[in-house]
Design an enzyme around this catalytic site. Structure first.
Site, PDB file in Angstrom:
ATOM      1  CB  SER A  78     -13.747 -63.126  46.945  1.00 17.36           C
ATOM      2  OG  SER A  78     -14.104 -64.077  47.888  1.00 17.36           O
ATOM      3  CG  ASP A 182     -29.494 -40.844  49.314  1.00 20.49           C
ATOM      4  OD1 ASP A 182     -30.503 -40.131  49.436  1.00 20.49           O
ATOM      5  OD2 ASP A 182     -28.655 -40.696  48.406  1.00 20.49           O
TER       6      ASP A 182
END
Ligand code: GLA
Length: 395
Positions: A78, A182
């Protein structure tokens, strides 16, 4: 002037560190403490744009704004983000839902492949980076998540391994056809240094950069998955295939030299010519920029940044009028140079200016921008900052 429909609200930056925010969010969402917190920086690319997926060099700097991930082992997955809200319970094997949490799902899948994922986790995310501003908020998230979640699994992945997990999550799982710049700078960044990354062979070279940079946000959001980057990448692949017909050994466009351009221009279909010209000239500029920076020649570096911006504007066609105005006014008011940074089609401009005059120059830029576009740009400064790390929260 009417405002662009895609203009974003000015970035709200919480004064607390992102690690502290992720930790307190965790306690309020899950009523317990996280057992691992990690954070990773955004980046500003000084120069070397759209070269990383063409085998060329890039010269990014990790910035002071970071994304933090706090986590604790659980039976299920979650996730809650301070800025994006709750993603609720996550099904790691279900199809991607085209929401922010896809990046975390991608990281979990890639960690599983290395047997470096916990069975499940409660996760919170907080960031001081603007989202969609071309400052690599997605790599900051994926690199920080790779670090925090692998720690939960009892693994200490190296910066190179973290960068690879994050790259694979974005490229293979989320489907953004990015290069490796990145994730590499988010994992390997160091205080007061820029990183010359030769993407063809993975060589990393630290270049001292103690100075300050200014970021001027255009306020126009870019969404990489929206297709522009993917489209340019396809054009580059097509161009490479044409070039390989007369240069069978060529592996990357960036291996072409400026002296090869006239021949390439004769052989390529006209729409691909400026794309190749950008990659080839940007490759040369980036290596010269690293030399200029190493030699402390900020004026030469600034001229290369401006030439890089013009190449993005006319050859790669990835700039926007907001960025063109910021670059033009910054230089007119005395900056060494300025350039749209990151993928483009929105995002932010990096401005390199003499330290004694930088605030005045930025104020002039903001004034002219407001006059033209009807709202002030968000401007802030940063220095080169450290890459991914484990964070501890005391007190
Ligand atoms: C995005 C991608 C990078 C790079 C830049 C353009 O940020 O994630 O890999 O291709 O665009 O230089």
């Amino acid at each position: 002037m009417p405002q662009s429909p895609s203009r974003e609200k000015p970035t709200r930056v919480n004064p607390l560190s992102s690690a502290r925010l992720a930790s307190s969010l965790f306690q309020s969402c899950f009523a317990t403490q996280p057992t691992a917190i990690a954070s990773a920086p955004g980046r500003v690319n000084l120069i070397g744009e759209h070269t990383d997926y063409n085998g060329g060099p890039v010269l990014p700097v990790a910035i002071e704004r970071r994304t933090a991930v706090a986590a604790r082992v659980a039976e299920r997955w979650s996730m809650v983000s301070e800025s994006e809200g709750a993603a609720g319970e996550m099904a790691i094997d279900a199809p991607m839902r085209h929401v922010w949490s896809d990046y975390l799902v991608g990281v979990v899948r890639e960690l599983r492949a290395l047997r470096a994922a916990p069975p499940g986790a409660q996760i919170t995310v907080a960031t001081s980076l603007p989202i969609g501003a071309g400052l690599s908020s997605s790599a900051a998230l994926t690199v920080a998540a790779a670090k925090a979640l692998s720690l939960l699994a009892g693994r200490r992945l190296s910066p190179a391994e973290l960068a690879e997990v994050a790259f694979r999550a974005e490229y293979h799982q989320v489907g953004v056809r990015c290069g490796r710049m990145d994730q590499t700078i988010a994992a390997h960044g160091q205080r007061a240094t820029a990183l010359l990354f030769e993407t063809a062979d993975g060589t990393l070279q630290q270049v001292p950069f103690p100075g300050r940079l200014w970021i001027v946000e255009t306020g126009v959001s870019h969404r990489l998955t929206g297709g522009s980057l993917n489209r340019r990448r396809r054009e580059c692949e097509e161009a490479l295939a044409f070039c390989q017909e007369w240069r069978p050994g060529l592996r990357y466009l960036a291996q072409l030299r400026p002296a090869d351009l006239p021949e390439a221009e004769r052989r390529l279909p006209p729409p691909l010519v400026p794309r190749v010209r950008h990659v080839v000239t940007e490759t040369a500029r980036t290596r010269l920029a690293a030399l200029a920076l190493a030699g402390g020649d900020l004026e030469a570096l600034g001229r290369l940044l401006v030439a890089g911006h013009q190449s993005l504007r006319y050859d790669y066609e990835s700039t926007i009028p907001e960025a063109d105005l910021i670059v033009e006014t910054a230089v007119r008011h005395g900056a060494y140079g300025a350039r749209l940074t990151g993928a483009g089609w929105g995002g932010a401009v990096v401005v390199l200016a003499p330290a004694a005059q930088d605030r005045r120059i930025i104020a002039e830029v903001a004034g002219e921008f407001t006059g033209r576009f009807g709202h002030p740009p968000v401007c802030w400064s940063t220095r080169a900052a450290p890459g991914v790390r484990r964070d501890t929260i005391s007190g």
